[in-house]
Every structure is written in structure tokens, then in C-alpha cells.
Design a protein around this motif. Structure first.
Motif, PDB file in Angstrom:
ATOM      1  N   ILE A 367     -33.217  11.585 -27.518  1.00 48.42           N
ATOM      2  CA  ILE A 367     -32.516  10.309 -27.695  1.00 48.42           C
ATOM      3  C   ILE A 367     -31.894   9.882 -26.371  1.00 48.42           C
ATOM      4  O   ILE A 367     -31.229  10.689 -25.703  1.00 48.42           O
ATOM      5  N   PRO A 368     -32.098   8.642 -25.958  1.00 45.68           N
ATOM      6  CA  PRO A 368     -31.484   8.153 -24.711  1.00 45.68           C
ATOM      7  C   PRO A 368     -29.978   8.383 -24.698  1.00 45.68           C
ATOM      8  O   PRO A 368     -29.289   8.074 -25.672  1.00 45.68           O
ATOM      9  N   GLY A 369     -29.488   8.958 -23.624  1.00 45.14           N
ATOM     10  CA  GLY A 369     -28.065   9.209 -23.502  1.00 45.14           C
ATOM     11  C   GLY A 369     -27.600  10.481 -24.178  1.00 45.14           C
ATOM     12  O   GLY A 369     -26.448  10.899 -24.004  1.00 45.14           O
ATOM     13  N   GLY A 370     -28.471  11.112 -24.965  1.00 47.42           N
ATOM     14  CA  GLY A 370     -28.125  12.378 -25.606  1.00 47.42           C
ATOM     15  C   GLY A 370     -27.039  12.276 -26.661  1.00 47.42           C
ATOM     16  O   GLY A 370     -26.368  13.279 -26.956  1.00 47.42           O
ATOM     17  N   SER A 371     -26.858  11.098 -27.239  1.00 47.83           N
ATOM     18  CA  SER A 371     -25.817  10.945 -28.260  1.00 47.83           C
ATOM     19  C   SER A 371     -26.153   9.784 -29.196  1.00 47.83           C
ATOM     20  O   SER A 371     -26.902   8.870 -28.820  1.00 47.83           O
ATOM     21  N   PHE A 372     -25.608   9.841 -30.398  1.00 53.08           N
ATOM     22  CA  PHE A 372     -25.690   8.699 -31.309  1.00 53.08           C
ATOM     23  C   PHE A 372     -24.571   8.804 -32.339  1.00 53.08           C
ATOM     24  O   PHE A 372     -23.851   9.812 -32.404  1.00 53.08           O
ATOM     25  N   THR A 373     -24.430   7.761 -33.145  1.00 47.09           N
ATOM     26  CA  THR A 373     -23.335   7.661 -34.113  1.00 47.09           C
ATOM     27  C   THR A 373     -23.897   7.421 -35.503  1.00 47.09           C
ATOM     28  O   THR A 373     -24.928   6.761 -35.665  1.00 47.09           O
ATOM     29  N   ILE A 374     -23.222   7.953 -36.518  1.00 44.95           N
ATOM     30  CA  ILE A 374     -23.563   7.708 -37.920  1.00 44.95           C
ATOM     31  C   ILE A 374     -22.439   6.887 -38.554  1.00 44.95           C
ATOM     32  O   ILE A 374     -21.278   7.312 -38.555  1.00 44.95           O
ATOM     33  N   GLY A 375     -22.767   5.719 -39.073  1.00 48.27           N
ATOM     34  CA  GLY A 375     -21.793   4.886 -39.763  1.00 48.27           C
ATOM     35  C   GLY A 375     -21.811   5.144 -41.259  1.00 48.27           C
ATOM     36  O   GLY A 375     -22.872   5.419 -41.840  1.00 48.27           O
ATOM     37  N   TYR A 376     -20.660   5.047 -41.894  1.00 48.53           N
ATOM     38  CA  TYR A 376     -20.570   5.278 -43.341  1.00 48.53           C
ATOM     39  C   TYR A 376     -19.382   4.506 -43.906  1.00 48.53           C
ATOM     40  O   TYR A 376     -18.454   4.146 -43.178  1.00 48.53           O
ATOM     41  N   ASN A 377     -19.406   4.246 -45.198  1.00 50.90           N
ATOM     42  CA  ASN A 377     -18.274   3.592 -45.849  1.00 50.90           C
ATOM     43  C   ASN A 377     -17.298   4.645 -46.337  1.00 50.90           C
ATOM     44  O   ASN A 377     -17.657   5.580 -47.051  1.00 50.90           O
ATOM     45  N   SER A 378     -16.033   4.488 -45.973  1.00 49.42           N
ATOM     46  CA  SER A 378     -15.023   5.502 -46.271  1.00 49.42           C
ATOM     47  C   SER A 378     -14.316   5.272 -47.597  1.00 49.42           C
ATOM     48  O   SER A 378     -13.432   6.062 -47.961  1.00 49.42           O
ATOM     49  N   ASP A 379     -14.669   4.211 -48.334  1.00 49.49           N
ATOM     50  CA  ASP A 379     -14.017   4.002 -49.630  1.00 49.49           C
ATOM     51  C   ASP A 379     -14.531   4.976 -50.684  1.00 49.49           C
ATOM     52  O   ASP A 379     -13.958   5.072 -51.771  1.00 49.49           O
ATOM     53  N   ALA A 380     -15.606   5.690 -50.400  1.00 50.16           N
ATOM     54  CA  ALA A 380     -16.046   6.814 -51.227  1.00 50.16           C
ATOM     55  C   ALA A 380     -15.646   8.082 -50.477  1.00 50.16           C
ATOM     56  O   ALA A 380     -16.235   8.403 -49.435  1.00 50.16           O
ATOM     57  N   PRO A 381     -14.622   8.808 -50.933  1.00 56.40           N
ATOM     58  CA  PRO A 381     -14.044   9.925 -50.166  1.00 56.40           C
ATOM     59  C   PRO A 381     -15.053  10.988 -49.750  1.00 56.40           C
ATOM     60  O   PRO A 381     -14.911  11.593 -48.682  1.00 56.40           O
ATOM     61  N   GLU A 382     -16.095  11.231 -50.569  1.00 52.44           N
ATOM     62  CA  GLU A 382     -17.051  12.289 -50.252  1.00 52.44           C
ATOM     63  C   GLU A 382     -17.870  11.984 -49.000  1.00 52.44           C
ATOM     64  O   GLU A 382     -18.371  12.890 -48.348  1.00 52.44           O
ATOM     65  N   ASN A 383     -18.009  10.691 -48.668  1.00 50.72           N
ATOM     66  CA  ASN A 383     -18.865  10.327 -47.539  1.00 50.72           C
ATOM     67  C   ASN A 383     -18.390  10.923 -46.225  1.00 50.72           C
ATOM     68  O   ASN A 383     -19.194  11.396 -45.420  1.00 50.72           O
ATOM     69  N   LYS A 384     -17.102  10.880 -45.990  1.00 50.92           N
ATOM     70  CA  LYS A 384     -16.563  11.401 -44.733  1.00 50.92           C
ATOM     71  C   LYS A 384     -16.933  12.866 -44.542  1.00 50.92           C
ATOM     72  O   LYS A 384     -17.402  13.264 -43.459  1.00 50.92           O
ATOM     73  N   GLU A 385     -16.791  13.658 -45.619  1.00 41.96           N
ATOM     74  CA  GLU A 385     -17.026  15.094 -45.510  1.00 41.96           C
ATOM     75  C   GLU A 385     -18.497  15.403 -45.231  1.00 41.96           C
ATOM     76  O   GLU A 385     -18.816  16.213 -44.352  1.00 41.96           O
ATOM     77  N   TRP A 386     -19.417  14.766 -45.985  1.00 45.70           N
ATOM     78  CA  TRP A 386     -20.825  15.121 -45.768  1.00 45.70           C
ATOM     79  C   TRP A 386     -21.376  14.537 -44.475  1.00 45.70           C
ATOM     80  O   TRP A 386     -22.220  15.172 -43.816  1.00 45.70           O
ATOM     81  N   VAL A 387     -20.938  13.334 -44.099  1.00 47.25           N
ATOM     82  CA  VAL A 387     -21.419  12.740 -42.850  1.00 47.25           C
ATOM     83  C   VAL A 387     -20.980  13.587 -41.665  1.00 47.25           C
ATOM     84  O   VAL A 387     -21.764  13.845 -40.734  1.00 47.25           O
ATOM     85  N   GLU A 388     -19.739  14.045 -41.684  1.00 51.94           N
ATOM     86  CA  GLU A 388     -19.261  14.880 -40.584  1.00 51.94           C
ATOM     87  C   GLU A 388     -19.984  16.226 -40.562  1.00 51.94           C
ATOM     88  O   GLU A 388     -20.292  16.762 -39.485  1.00 51.94           O
ATOM     89  N   ALA A 389     -20.286  16.763 -41.739  1.00 53.53           N
ATOM     90  CA  ALA A 389     -21.035  18.032 -41.798  1.00 53.53           C
ATOM     91  C   ALA A 389     -22.442  17.840 -41.250  1.00 53.53           C
ATOM     92  O   ALA A 389     -22.940  18.681 -40.479  1.00 53.53           O
TER      93      ALA A 389
END
Length: 529
Positions: A367-389
């Protein structure tokens, strides 16, 4: 094509249901003070018009108030004719519908061919602004009506009170399944006098009748329709208690102030299994989650990179540790509850393999730059935990820096995805509105689809979908959809992550509680003791 009585393409409905037995005793729920009444939890619906709701809670109430041409037998797993006496086509393009006599709306008005044709024209009309208007898009004349140029679709023709014809713009082998979607329900003439007022107290033809008006953010009460032409509901009344959070609803269930909670919060699942015992049940559903990519963006143009990211995600570990086993690792783009789904279509691409992922990633140029980001909606509490994992797993296995970006609400994320503003990877999800492989492929990945947030395009993929739609029988259609899925997996515009299950609980006052693969509580089957 002969009159259709049993459609193999719908057997998943029954397979995705669960019957929750309970111990006979008395309880003290509020609804139970009235004989034959029970309470069930929902969140505030977006609408009670059949073609205008946008979530499961609107669908829950609408399906109790309205009955379409066909419904789905939760016990026999078969599609059954309901208001329709027959649905026939010789070419999958012109469909002839004959209605059973004797069906009426709650106000006594007969259900006729005009009840369906007028309702569908109303839904498609630009002036009506119905959110689900797009499901009528394959009926001839839809574009003219939705643009405002015409008032009625040329593909709908009333023959007489009990017969009408539907002409599509193309042969479509899956159309008969679509007729079970609640948006295809009939409407009485009263609906068009003041649609906004009608929405507050709909008059349907279903197993339950609205008792009073919709009390927003409080409750919706329905009573059994004793004049119903189909199989009558077992309970006399249901009170949908509207909650802001199912955590609160769960506490009410434990306190015996609620009879049915059709979706127990994942964080409470272990506790619920212990406390509820045989009043707790699990079933699969048609919902699945994905990690998507803007395929035309600088970082995600390579299919090889996208496939490598898929292999770097440990679905098994995430579903066990974070989702407590309430998710099942995906094996393809079509969940197993859907008839015709290819078995293990994804193969090694959906299995965590750090070495293979790294090798594929390097071979694809990284991947160019060796980095990327994952966006998610935080109004569903479980999303933060699995996206970060998942971000940690990908970072470790591929040697890149993966960050996360929280959007405050799903509506905000969807708005940015729809307008093409998202240049990161992103979390998204899909639930079918009719159980066919096509309904997981066409709405998300064809060029003009509104949900095609990746901006993916592959002409071979779309040609295979057209071949499936034009197929003469279900087996031939499924074979073409399986071919299309293999093309999609090779390109990997989305990474299939997991299929979502449903956990339901109920009080000791009720039995025969069932949740189908659309995640709807079958309220007509609930027995009050």
C-alpha cells in the motif's frame, strides 16, 4: 412456468428461525394484565408505511399489519401463496397473478387487484417519496413514474378484481421471491386521502389491527384481526414497547416487565443464557458485515492487496472474543441461510494465514505510504472493539500502520459513503430483503447500485448476474450467481467478515417465540399462557 406453490429459493426462512420453548407459569408483565396479551420490545420505527420503512422495527410492525401475495412458512420452510391463489409466468418477464377471494382490509374494504396495483404505483411515484420505491425498479414504466413523467407504471395491468399482470423490463428468475417483501403489500383506498395521517394508524389486511394511533417513542398496540382470511394469530393483543436501548429492554425482561426481547445485546448474551435457561434461544439471520474499500482510491486499487487484507483478519478469534459466538466467520458473499448459496466459496481467502497474507501483500506491491485507515460508525458500541482488533491484526501480519476513524452515527458514515467522500477502508453491512444469492450481489456491487460504496465495476460480473436473472429455473440461476461470486471474490471490493446471529429471550408467560432470518419476531405464532 406452472403455478408456484413451493419455491425452493425460500427454504432458508424456516431454517433461520428458532422456536423457544418455555416453562408454564404465571408472570406479572404489564401486557399480561389483559388475557391473551403480551409485550414485545422494539426501537422507534422509521415508518409504518409498507414501502417507506428503513429498518427492522418498521418491518416488524408492517408485517403484522399487512399481508403480501406470498408469505414464508416458518415451520415447513416453504414459500406459500397467501393473498395470491396463483403466480404464473412462461418467460419470467410477464407474470400473471390471481388473488384468492374473500380477503378484506381492516375497515372491511375488499382486497382486489387494484389494491396491489395502486399501492405499487403510489410507492414508485416521485411525489410519495417512499424510501423503498427502488424495489419496483424492474417493473416496466418504473423510471417514468419515479421521475414524475407518468403517474402509473405501464407494466401493471388490472384484468379484473381478482387478476392482474406484471410486465418486467427483463426476464427475472427471482421476481416471485421478491413478492414476499412487505413493500409489495396492498393498500386500501383510505391510504391515499392523507398518507401522513394513514401512517400514524395504518389500515392493513394482516393478522393484526392497529389499536389507537402510533404513540411515538412509547408504544404501538395491535389486536388480533378475527376477520383475517389467513391463519389467525394465537394471541389476542401485542403491545410493542418502544425503547431507546435494548439494554433497558433486557433489564425489563429480567424484571418481568416485558414478555419478548427479540434481540438480546451481545454484551449480555452469556449472562442471558444462564439466567433465562430454556427461555433463551439463538438463530442465524441473513445479515452480514464487511470491510469495504474505495477501489478507485490510491491505496486500494490492487485486488491482490485487498485479498491479502482479507487473509490477515482472524475472523474466528474476533467472533469468539468480541461477539461471544453470536457471529459466524464468513465463507463467502452469500450466507448459508440463503438457498443456492455456494458452500465455502471464499476458501483460503477468508481464512487467517499471516504468512500467505504477507506474501500476497508483497507480491501485489503493498500500500502506498505503508498505512491506511478504517472508518466505522461508533453508535454501535461493538464496532469500535472489532475494528480496532482487525486493525491490529492487519498491522501485525502485513507490516503496515492501520488506524481507525470513528463516525458519530451510521447515518453520517452512509451519507459520506453515498457521496463518495470516504477515501478510507470502511465497515458496512447488508441484510437481504428477499433470500436469493442475487440479493447479496446486485445491490452492493453492480455499477449503478445505490449501495455500491466501493465504486466497483466488472462487466463480466454484471453479465453473469444478467444470465442468472434470465435463467429458466432456480438451479440454472444459482449456477450463474456462483460464477459471479467467484469473480467478486477474486476482485474483493469488500472483504466478507461474518454472518450475524439473533439471540432472543422471553418471559415465562409466553411460548412458541420464533425469530426468522429477517430478524423479525413472528408475533402471530406467540402463545400466551
Amino acid at each position: 412456468m406452472t403455478v408456484f406453490l413451493h419455491i425452493r429459493g425460500m427454504v432458508a426462512i424456516g431454517l433461520a428461525s428458532v422456536l423457544l420453548a418455555s416453562v408454564a407459569s404465571c408472570g406479572g408483565s404489564e401486557a399480561g394484565k389483559k388475557t391473551g396479551a403480551f409485550s414485545a420490545a422494539i426501537l422507534e420505527p422509521s415508518s409504518l408505511m409498507p414501502a417507506n420503512y428503513s429498518e427492522i422495527y418498521g418491518a416488524q410492525v408492517v408485517s403484522a399489519l399487512f399481508t403480501p401475495l406470498v408469505t414464508f412458512d416458518i415451520k415447513t420452510n416453504e414459500t406459500r401463496l397467501e393473498v395470491a391463489e396463483s403466480v404464473e409466468s412462461t418467460d419470467n418477464k410477464v407474470w400473471k397473478v390471481r388473488l384468492k377471494p374473500g380477503w378484506t382490509f381492516h375497515n372491511g374494504e375488499p382486497v382486489t387487484s387494484r389494491s396491489f396495483v395502486d399501492a405499487w404505483n403510489f410507492a414508485a411515484n416521485k411525489k410519495s417519496a417512499q424510501l423503498n420505491a427502488y424495489v419496483f425498479g424492474d417493473i416496466k414504466g418504473y423510471r417514468e413514474v419515479t421521475s414524475g413523467a407518468e403517474e402509473t407504471m405501464s407494466g401493471l395491468r388490472v384484468v379484473d378484481d381478482l387478476n392482474f399482470e406484471i410486465t418486467l423490463v427483463r426476464p427475472w428468475s427471482q421476481f416471485r421471491q421478491l413478492l414476499g417483501y412487505p413493500a409489495f403489500s396492498p393498500l386500501p383506498s383510505e391510504a391515499y386521502k392523507d398518507p401522513k395521517a394513514f401512517e400514524q394508524r395504518p389500515i392493513g389486511n394482516g393478522p393484526f389491527v392497529m389499536e389507537g394511533a402510533w404513540q411515538h417513542d412509547q408504544q404501538i398496540t395491535l389486536r388480533r384481526n378475527d376477520s383475517y382470511a389467513g391463519t389467525k394469530a394465537k394471541a389476542g393483543e401485542v403491545q410493542f414497547k418502544i425503547y431507546q436501548s435494548f439494554d433497558t429492554a433486557y433489564n425489563d425482561l429480567l424484571a418481568n416487565n416485558l414478555d419478548v426481547l427479540p434481540a438480546i445485546p451481545t454484551a449480555r448474551s452469556t449472562e442471558a443464557k444462564s439466567l433465562l435457561g430454556d427461555r433463551f434461544g439463538e438463530s442465524p439471520s441473513g445479515r452480514m458485515e464487511y470491510l469495504g474499500f474505495p477501489v478507485n482510491g490510491e491505496k486500494f486499487t490492487s485486488p491482490g492487496v485487498r485479498r491479502a487484507i482479507s487473509m490477515a483478519i482472524d475472523r474466528d478469534a474476533i467472533t469468539k472474543a468480541i461477539f461471544k459466538g453470536t457471529r459466524t466467520p464468513a465463507t463467502g458473499f452469500v450466507p448459508p441461510v440463503v438457498p443456492g448459496a455456494a458452500a465455502d466459496a471464499c476458501g483460503a481467502l477468508c481464512v487467517h494465514d499471516a504468512a500467505a497474507a504477507k506474501a500476497a501483500f508483497d507480491a501485489a506491491g503493498g500500500i502506498p505510504g505503508g498505512s491506511f485507515t478504517i472508518g466505522y460508525n461508533s453508535d454501535a458500541p461493538e464496532n469500535k472493539e472489532w475494528v480496532e482488533a482487525a486493525a491490529r491484526q492487519i498491522s501485525k501480519d502485513l507490516g503496515v500502520n492501520v488506524e481507525t476513524k470513528a463516525y458519530p452515527k451510521l447515518a453520517v458514515l452512509l451519507g459520506d459513503l453515498s457521496s463518495g467522500k470516504v477515501d478510507t477502508a470502511f465497515r458496512t453491512a447488508w441484510t437481504f430483503y428477499f433470500p436469493s444469492p442475487e440479493n447479496y450481489l446486485k445491490p452492493l456491487f453492480t455499477q449503478d447500485a445505490g449501495e455500491n460504496f466501493s465504486r466497483y465495476r466488472n462487466d463480466k460480473f454484471e453479465a453473469l448476474l444478467r444470465d442468472g436473472a434470465a435463467a429458466k429455473d432456480t438451479e440454472a440461476a444459482d449456477a450463474k450467481y456462483a460464477e459471479a461470486e467467484r469473480v467478486l471474490l477474486d476482485d474483493m471490493p469488500y472483504v466478507p467478515l461474518w454472518y450475524q446471529g439473533v439471540m432472543a429471550g422471553h418471559s415465562k408467560r409466553v411460548s412458541d417465540v420464533s425469530v426468522d432470518s429477517f430478524r423479525r419476531l413472528r408475533i402471530e405464532s406467540v402463545v400466551v399462557k
